[in-house]
Design a protein around this motif. Sequence first.
Motif, PDB file in Angstrom:
ATOM      1  N   PRO A  92      92.159  -9.696  33.141  1.00  0.00           N
ATOM      2  CA  PRO A  92      93.467  -9.462  32.637  1.00  0.00           C
ATOM      3  C   PRO A  92      93.576  -7.822  33.030  1.00  0.00           C
ATOM      4  CG  PRO A  92      92.095  -9.553  30.743  1.00  0.00           C
ATOM      5  CD  PRO A  92      91.472 -10.257  31.882  1.00  0.00           C
ATOM      6  N   TYR A  93      94.892  -7.344  32.942  1.00  0.00           N
ATOM      7  CA  TYR A  93      95.222  -5.972  33.195  1.00  0.00           C
ATOM      8  C   TYR A  93      94.348  -5.032  32.341  1.00  0.00           C
ATOM      9  CZ  TYR A  93      97.592  -1.604  33.967  1.00  0.00           C
ATOM     10  OH  TYR A  93      98.141  -0.521  34.250  1.00  0.00           O
ATOM     11  N   TYR A  94      94.313  -5.311  30.977  1.00  0.00           N
ATOM     12  CA  TYR A  94      93.709  -4.224  30.039  1.00  0.00           C
ATOM     13  C   TYR A  94      92.158  -4.092  30.415  1.00  0.00           C
ATOM     14  CZ  TYR A  94      91.792  -8.235  27.358  1.00  0.00           C
ATOM     15  OH  TYR A  94      91.052  -9.240  26.988  1.00  0.00           O
ATOM     16  N   ALA A  95      91.474  -5.189  30.843  1.00  0.00           N
ATOM     17  CA  ALA A  95      90.195  -5.387  31.210  1.00  0.00           C
ATOM     18  C   ALA A  95      89.934  -4.285  32.408  1.00  0.00           C
ATOM     19  CB  ALA A  95      89.622  -6.593  31.683  1.00  0.00           C
ATOM     20  N   GLU A  96      90.857  -4.802  33.583  1.00  0.00           N
ATOM     21  CA  GLU A  96      90.918  -3.819  34.752  1.00  0.00           C
ATOM     22  C   GLU A  96      90.875  -2.373  34.578  1.00  0.00           C
ATOM     23  OE1 GLU A  96      93.655  -5.352  37.281  1.00  0.00           O
ATOM     24  OE2 GLU A  96      92.478  -7.360  38.114  1.00  0.00           O
ATOM     25  N   TRP A  97      92.112  -2.205  33.503  1.00  0.00           N
ATOM     26  CA  TRP A  97      91.979  -0.787  33.193  1.00  0.00           C
ATOM     27  C   TRP A  97      90.784  -0.160  32.656  1.00  0.00           C
ATOM     28  CZ3 TRP A  97      91.843   2.420  28.726  1.00  0.00           C
ATOM     29  CH2 TRP A  97      92.562   3.642  29.099  1.00  0.00           C
ATOM     30  N   ILE A  98      90.014  -0.636  31.723  1.00  0.00           N
ATOM     31  CA  ILE A  98      88.988  -0.314  31.088  1.00  0.00           C
ATOM     32  C   ILE A  98      87.702  -0.056  31.962  1.00  0.00           C
ATOM     33  CG2 ILE A  98      87.082  -0.755  29.509  1.00  0.00           C
ATOM     34  CD1 ILE A  98      88.876  -2.167  27.706  1.00  0.00           C
ATOM     35  N   LEU A  99      87.745  -1.159  32.906  1.00  0.00           N
ATOM     36  CA  LEU A  99      86.840  -0.974  34.210  1.00  0.00           C
ATOM     37  C   LEU A  99      86.968   0.049  35.103  1.00  0.00           C
ATOM     38  CD1 LEU A  99      86.020  -4.957  34.798  1.00  0.00           C
ATOM     39  CD2 LEU A  99      84.399  -3.072  33.352  1.00  0.00           C
ATOM     40  N   SER A 100      88.192   0.276  35.335  1.00  0.00           N
ATOM     41  CA  SER A 100      88.610   1.512  36.171  1.00  0.00           C
ATOM     42  C   SER A 100      88.504   2.986  35.625  1.00  0.00           C
ATOM     43  CB  SER A 100      89.794   1.302  36.998  1.00  0.00           C
ATOM     44  OG  SER A 100      90.946   1.189  35.916  1.00  0.00           O
ATOM     45  N   PHE A 101      88.550   3.214  34.232  1.00  0.00           N
ATOM     46  CA  PHE A 101      88.444   4.174  33.558  1.00  0.00           C
ATOM     47  C   PHE A 101      87.291   5.270  34.084  1.00  0.00           C
ATOM     48  CE2 PHE A 101      87.646   7.052  29.936  1.00  0.00           C
ATOM     49  CZ  PHE A 101      88.671   7.728  29.442  1.00  0.00           C
ATOM     50  N   PRO A 102      87.765   6.582  34.206  1.00  0.00           N
ATOM     51  CA  PRO A 102      88.841   7.160  33.656  1.00  0.00           C
ATOM     52  C   PRO A 102      90.110   7.553  34.889  1.00  0.00           C
ATOM     53  CG  PRO A 102      87.223   8.686  34.344  1.00  0.00           C
ATOM     54  CD  PRO A 102      86.592   7.364  34.494  1.00  0.00           C
ATOM     55  N   ARG A 103      89.425   7.306  36.440  1.00  0.00           N
ATOM     56  CA  ARG A 103      90.425   7.654  37.002  1.00  0.00           C
ATOM     57  C   ARG A 103      90.310   6.917  38.450  1.00  0.00           C
ATOM     58  NH1 ARG A 103      90.151  14.066  38.331  1.00  0.00           N
ATOM     59  NH2 ARG A 103      88.162  13.529  38.346  1.00  0.00           N
ATOM     60  N   ALA A 104      89.568   5.799  38.486  1.00  0.00           N
ATOM     61  CA  ALA A 104      89.383   4.907  39.643  1.00  0.00           C
ATOM     62  C   ALA A 104      90.679   4.058  39.903  1.00  0.00           C
ATOM     63  CB  ALA A 104      88.138   4.226  39.665  1.00  0.00           C
ATOM     64  N   PRO A 105      91.024   3.610  40.810  1.00  0.00           N
ATOM     65  CA  PRO A 105      92.085   2.678  41.256  1.00  0.00           C
ATOM     66  C   PRO A 105      92.056   1.499  40.235  1.00  0.00           C
ATOM     67  CG  PRO A 105      91.268   3.229  43.080  1.00  0.00           C
ATOM     68  CD  PRO A 105      90.463   3.637  42.091  1.00  0.00           C
ATOM     69  N   ILE A 106      93.132   0.883  39.745  1.00  0.00           N
ATOM     70  CA  ILE A 106      93.022  -0.461  38.971  1.00  0.00           C
ATOM     71  C   ILE A 106      92.773  -1.507  39.622  1.00  0.00           C
ATOM     72  CG2 ILE A 106      94.566  -1.810  37.633  1.00  0.00           C
ATOM     73  CD1 ILE A 106      94.186   0.778  36.031  1.00  0.00           C
ATOM     74  N   GLY A 107      91.963  -2.378  39.241  1.00  0.00           N
ATOM     75  CA  GLY A 107      91.239  -3.445  40.021  1.00  0.00           C
ATOM     76  C   GLY A 107      89.931  -3.033  40.517  1.00  0.00           C
ATOM     77  N   SER A 108      89.532  -1.887  40.340  1.00  0.00           N
ATOM     78  CA  SER A 108      88.039  -1.520  40.678  1.00  0.00           C
ATOM     79  C   SER A 108      87.066  -1.196  39.611  1.00  0.00           C
ATOM     80  CB  SER A 108      88.145  -0.424  41.740  1.00  0.00           C
ATOM     81  OG  SER A 108      88.553   0.791  41.304  1.00  0.00           O
ATOM     82  N   VAL A 109      85.674  -1.133  39.849  1.00  0.00           N
ATOM     83  CA  VAL A 109      85.167  -0.465  38.965  1.00  0.00           C
ATOM     84  C   VAL A 109      84.650   1.016  38.903  1.00  0.00           C
ATOM     85  CG1 VAL A 109      82.599  -0.830  37.924  1.00  0.00           C
ATOM     86  CG2 VAL A 109      83.976  -2.771  38.676  1.00  0.00           C
ATOM     87  N   SER A 110      84.861   1.620  38.145  1.00  0.00           N
ATOM     88  CA  SER A 110      84.605   3.231  38.251  1.00  0.00           C
ATOM     89  C   SER A 110      83.150   3.709  38.145  1.00  0.00           C
ATOM     90  CB  SER A 110      85.460   3.928  37.284  1.00  0.00           C
ATOM     91  OG  SER A 110      85.026   3.586  35.843  1.00  0.00           O
ATOM     92  N   ILE A 111      82.819   4.725  38.423  1.00  0.00           N
ATOM     93  CA  ILE A 111      81.545   5.211  38.453  1.00  0.00           C
ATOM     94  C   ILE A 111      80.989   5.220  36.972  1.00  0.00           C
ATOM     95  CG2 ILE A 111      81.979   7.496  38.496  1.00  0.00           C
ATOM     96  CD1 ILE A 111      79.355   7.745  40.200  1.00  0.00           C
ATOM     97  N   ALA A 112      81.998   5.626  35.958  1.00  0.00           N
ATOM     98  CA  ALA A 112      81.544   5.843  34.705  1.00  0.00           C
ATOM     99  C   ALA A 112      81.219   4.345  34.026  1.00  0.00           C
ATOM    100  CB  ALA A 112      82.726   6.312  33.835  1.00  0.00           C
ATOM    101  N   SER A 113      82.068   3.393  34.437  1.00  0.00           N
ATOM    102  CA  SER A 113      81.711   1.823  33.950  1.00  0.00           C
ATOM    103  C   SER A 113      80.365   1.460  34.655  1.00  0.00           C
ATOM    104  CB  SER A 113      82.886   1.052  34.485  1.00  0.00           C
ATOM    105  OG  SER A 113      84.107   1.506  33.926  1.00  0.00           O
ATOM    106  N   TRP A 114      80.133   1.905  35.790  1.00  0.00           N
ATOM    107  CA  TRP A 114      78.795   1.209  36.496  1.00  0.00           C
ATOM    108  C   TRP A 114      77.713   2.230  35.820  1.00  0.00           C
ATOM    109  CZ3 TRP A 114      76.574  -2.269  39.003  1.00  0.00           C
ATOM    110  CH2 TRP A 114      75.584  -2.027  39.770  1.00  0.00           C
ATOM    111  N   GLN A 115      77.980   3.354  35.552  1.00  0.00           N
ATOM    112  CA  GLN A 115      76.701   4.096  34.792  1.00  0.00           C
ATOM    113  C   GLN A 115      76.525   3.287  33.479  1.00  0.00           C
ATOM    114  OE1 GLN A 115      77.694   8.143  33.590  1.00  0.00           O
ATOM    115  NE2 GLN A 115      76.155   8.791  35.142  1.00  0.00           N
ATOM    116  N   THR A 116      77.533   2.976  32.669  1.00  0.00           N
ATOM    117  CA  THR A 116      77.388   2.356  31.407  1.00  0.00           C
ATOM    118  C   THR A 116      76.474   1.294  31.566  1.00  0.00           C
ATOM    119  OG1 THR A 116      79.615   3.402  30.651  1.00  0.00           O
ATOM    120  CG2 THR A 116      78.650   1.539  29.281  1.00  0.00           C
TER     121      THR A 116
END
Length: 219
Positions: free
Chosen positions: A140-164
């Motif tokens: 869902p959109y909210y999950a994609e937004w959380i995984l892309s937080f803080p500034r990665a494109p929506i629908g991707s996994v940001s480095i912060a999420s990958w680090q966690t």
Amino acid sequence: MMLSLLLLVFLVELGAHLVNTVGAATINNILWNLYLAIPTQTSKQVAEQKKLQKEYLTIRRDLNATSSQDQFAKWAKLRRQHDKLQDQLEKNKSSYEASKSKFDSTVNILRWLTTTGLKFLLPFWYAKQPMFWLPQGWFPYYAEWILSFPRAPIGSVSIASWQTACTGVVMLMSDMITAILGLLLGAKIAQKQPAGAAATGEKRKETPNSQQLRNKKDS
């Protein structure tokens, strides 16, 4: 590039966990001993220090075995050698401690840069870069937004999420290894207990009171 960045983040998290688990002082001592194994000026000073210390202990033993009254000339010569070596050992000790302190400071800085420093620098530098893309329509959109937080494109996994995620995997692996080692150690202790218990049982003998109670029951 992306694969290497993914691996780099994981290795940084793994290194930080190992430092926290093993301890900075232990790592410094291991690296110091490895450094002394290399033919450097410091390793030569340490070898010379050990040689002088051995010579110093020999002269000190001879000095204690020599009478200052009956063998004054020999005692005075040994005393001069003893004092000279003692002063030299003190100077070398100060130099050794200064070298060790400088080495520890350098290692501490390098360790901080390669662990804590990179943990802050990498998410800042690659904040807008996606680590990898999620399958379209799976979340869902909210999950994609959380995984892309803080500034990665929506629908991707940001480095912060990958680090966690890497931190969680490292902690899980650490707990699993600790649990396996605990089970193996417990199994070894359990294997040794029956033999020890049997040996203890053989040494135990019936007390007179217990034997009297058994005779009463039989009667």
